[in-house]
Design a protein around this motif. Structure first.
Motif, short mmCIF file in Angstrom:
data_model
loop_
_atom_site.label_atom_id
_atom_site.label_comp_id
_atom_site.label_asym_id
_atom_site.label_seq_id
_atom_site.Cartn_x
_atom_site.Cartn_y
_atom_site.Cartn_z
N UNK A 313 -42.66 -12.12 36.70
CA UNK A 313 -43.73 -12.70 37.49
C UNK A 313 -43.13 -13.17 38.81
N UNK A 314 -43.66 -12.65 39.93
CA UNK A 314 -43.07 -12.98 41.24
C UNK A 314 -44.06 -13.73 42.13
N UNK A 315 -45.00 -14.44 41.53
CA UNK A 315 -45.97 -15.16 42.34
C UNK A 315 -47.15 -14.26 42.67
N UNK A 316 -47.06 -13.57 43.80
CA UNK A 316 -48.14 -12.67 44.21
C UNK A 316 -48.21 -11.42 43.32
N UNK A 317 -47.07 -11.00 42.84
CA UNK A 317 -47.03 -9.73 42.11
C UNK A 317 -46.37 -9.88 40.75
N UNK A 318 -46.61 -8.85 39.95
CA UNK A 318 -45.98 -8.76 38.65
C UNK A 318 -45.12 -7.48 38.71
N UNK A 319 -43.84 -7.64 38.51
CA UNK A 319 -42.94 -6.50 38.64
C UNK A 319 -42.53 -6.01 37.25
N UNK A 320 -42.70 -4.74 37.00
CA UNK A 320 -42.33 -4.20 35.69
C UNK A 320 -41.31 -3.09 35.85
N UNK A 321 -40.48 -2.97 34.83
CA UNK A 321 -39.61 -1.79 34.74
C UNK A 321 -40.09 -1.00 33.54
N UNK A 322 -40.38 0.25 33.76
CA UNK A 322 -40.91 1.10 32.69
C UNK A 322 -39.93 2.25 32.43
N UNK A 323 -39.59 2.44 31.17
CA UNK A 323 -38.67 3.53 30.83
C UNK A 323 -39.49 4.75 30.42
N UNK A 324 -39.26 5.87 31.09
CA UNK A 324 -40.04 7.07 30.78
C UNK A 324 -39.60 7.66 29.44
N UNK A 325 -40.60 8.02 28.65
CA UNK A 325 -40.33 8.58 27.32
C UNK A 325 -39.57 9.91 27.44
N UNK A 326 -39.96 10.65 28.45
CA UNK A 326 -39.45 12.00 28.68
C UNK A 326 -37.93 12.06 28.82
N UNK A 327 -37.38 11.17 29.64
CA UNK A 327 -35.94 11.29 29.92
C UNK A 327 -35.24 9.95 30.13
N UNK A 328 -35.92 8.86 29.83
CA UNK A 328 -35.26 7.55 29.95
C UNK A 328 -35.16 7.02 31.36
N UNK A 329 -35.76 7.71 32.32
CA UNK A 329 -35.71 7.25 33.72
C UNK A 329 -36.43 5.92 33.86
N UNK A 330 -35.86 5.01 34.64
CA UNK A 330 -36.49 3.70 34.85
C UNK A 330 -37.39 3.74 36.08
#
Ligand SMILES: Nc1ncnc2c1ncn2[C@@H]1O[C@H](COP(=O)(O)OP(=O)(O)OP(=O)(O)O)[C@@H](O)[C@H]1O
Length: 369
Positions: A313-330
């Motif tokens: 939680x960054x105040x104005x925004x919500x920052x997420x890191x998502x790992x792709x199922x396909x190849x693990x890319x963040x």
């Protein structure tokens, strides 16, 4: 102030080398009167060299430098109508602020009555009139910085060169000075050429950004163009956060759209350039253009699938890191924080669909590094 499109600095086929080390070669750049131009690039790319060539502190090995229509290539620094504010702004410690600002004018033997008016005008402009009798050590870093600018501006240069001028300041002061410099520049109508390796600073302050890499101009455009339409992967990666998806062309659907395999899923992307089947592409997406969507467990979709691995939680925004199922890319995702949005409830490790705002992707050829 309205920028007239009159060229004030023209660099034509400029060349500079130190021994065998060529820093710039056949370098061409035109800067218009009243513009706030930032030269941006990684350390060692030649930013300071370009500035020093304009100022006349370095001699070119070829090409021409034109300032306000006059060829100054072989004219010494003090006769060019430019002034430089350096990173270390080196005020004379034993002199008062007034005398520091007056120094250049006294060297030019300007009459004392005129000096007084001009120095006080310059100090008023940077809002430090009341500090005239103090010594530099009695001023904060930010105030000293403003004095350095007053000292440059008092000579009424046509062009002000600023070399990493804010880098010595702490974060808060730096932000404040960025705004002050920008409004000062508007008010004065003087052309500012600013050098920095700080992309955020460049985006905030400039009318125009020149992105340099190894002495070459990679892109020349407004902050918005540079951010939203990077011409190549170097510019894209250098300015702000960016996600890069790998794609392979399947077929063109219509004039705008191409069906492609993007990170293991078939979807349509907007591609302007001609493409061939099986051609590799890069799909560029800023974190704020990526969208996360709810998925039913058994849903077969065209969406790229990922797992939320981090949420901040960054105040104005919500920052997420998502790992792709396909190849693990963040993948980095930045969403506006809205308490009422049901998506905000995405919990860690939840399986989500990754899409983006249609047409906001920038698609480059794979080799556009
Ligand atoms: N006087 C000099 N003699 C030899 N090489 C130099 C000299 N000045 C600069 N260079 C070299 O020229 C290249 C460009 O330097 P320059 O200072 O223009 O880079 P820059 O983009 O301003 O980098 P930074 O952000 O680190 O200040 C560097 O490789 C540097 O080592």
């Amino acid at each position: 102030m309205e920028t007239t499109k009159k060229p004030i600095v023209e660099l034509r086929s400029l060349k500079k080398a130190y021994g065998d080390n060529t820093i710039i070669n056949d370098f061409n750049l035109t800067i218009n009167n009243g513009e706030f131009v930032t030269i941006l690039g990684p350390s060692g790319c030649g930013k300071t060299t370009v500035l020093r060539l304009i100022a006349g502190f370095e001699e070119a090995n070829g090409g021409q430098i034109i300032i306000d229509g006059e060829d100054v290539t072989n004219i010494p620094a003090e006769q060019r109508h430019v002034n430089t504010v350096f990173q270390s702004y080196a005020l004379f410690p034993h002199m008062t602020i007034f005398d520091n600002v007056a120094f250049g004018l006294r060297m030019q033997k300007v009459a004392e009555t005129e000096i007084k008016t001009r120095v006080l005008d310059a100090l008023r402009m940077v809002q430090l009139e009341e500090m005239a009798d103090r010594k530099p050590a009695q001023l904060s870093g930010g105030q000293q910085q403003r004095i350095a600018i007053a000292r440059a501006v008092v000579n009424k240069p046509k062009v002000l060169l600023l070399d990493e001028s804010l880098s010595a300041l702490d974060y808060k002061l730096r932000k404040q000075m960025q705004n002050e410099l920008k409004s000062l520049q508007r008010q004065l109508g003087i052309t500012f050429i600013f050098v920095t390796h700080d992309q955020e600073e460049a985006l905030t302050m400039s009318d125009r950004i020149i992105v340099l890499r190894k002495g070459n101009i990679e892109q020349d455009g407004s902050p918005r163009e540079i951010y939203e339409e990077p011409r190549n992967l170097f510019v894209a990666k250098f300015i702000g956060e960016i996600n890069i998806f790998d794609a392979t062309v399947i077929e063109r659907v219509d004039e705008q759209r191409v069906r492609a395999n993007v990170e293991g899923r078939i979807c349509d992307i907007y591609v302007e350039q001609p493409v061939q089947p099986n051609q590799k592409l890069k799909v560029l997406l800023r974190p704020e253009d990526v969208l996360l969507e709810e998925l039913d467990d058994d849903e077969h979709t065209t969406k790229i699938i990922g797992y939320i691995r981090e949420r901040n939680y960054k105040g104005m925004t919500l920052e997420s890191t998502v790992e792709l199922e396909h190849n693990g890319k963040m993948v980095l995702v930045s969403e506006f924080f809205n308490e009422d949005d049901p998506n905000i409830d995405h919990s860690l490790d939840q399986r989500v669909g990754v899409t983006w705002i249609e047409k906001w992707e920038v698609v480059l050829n794979d080799e556009d590094e």
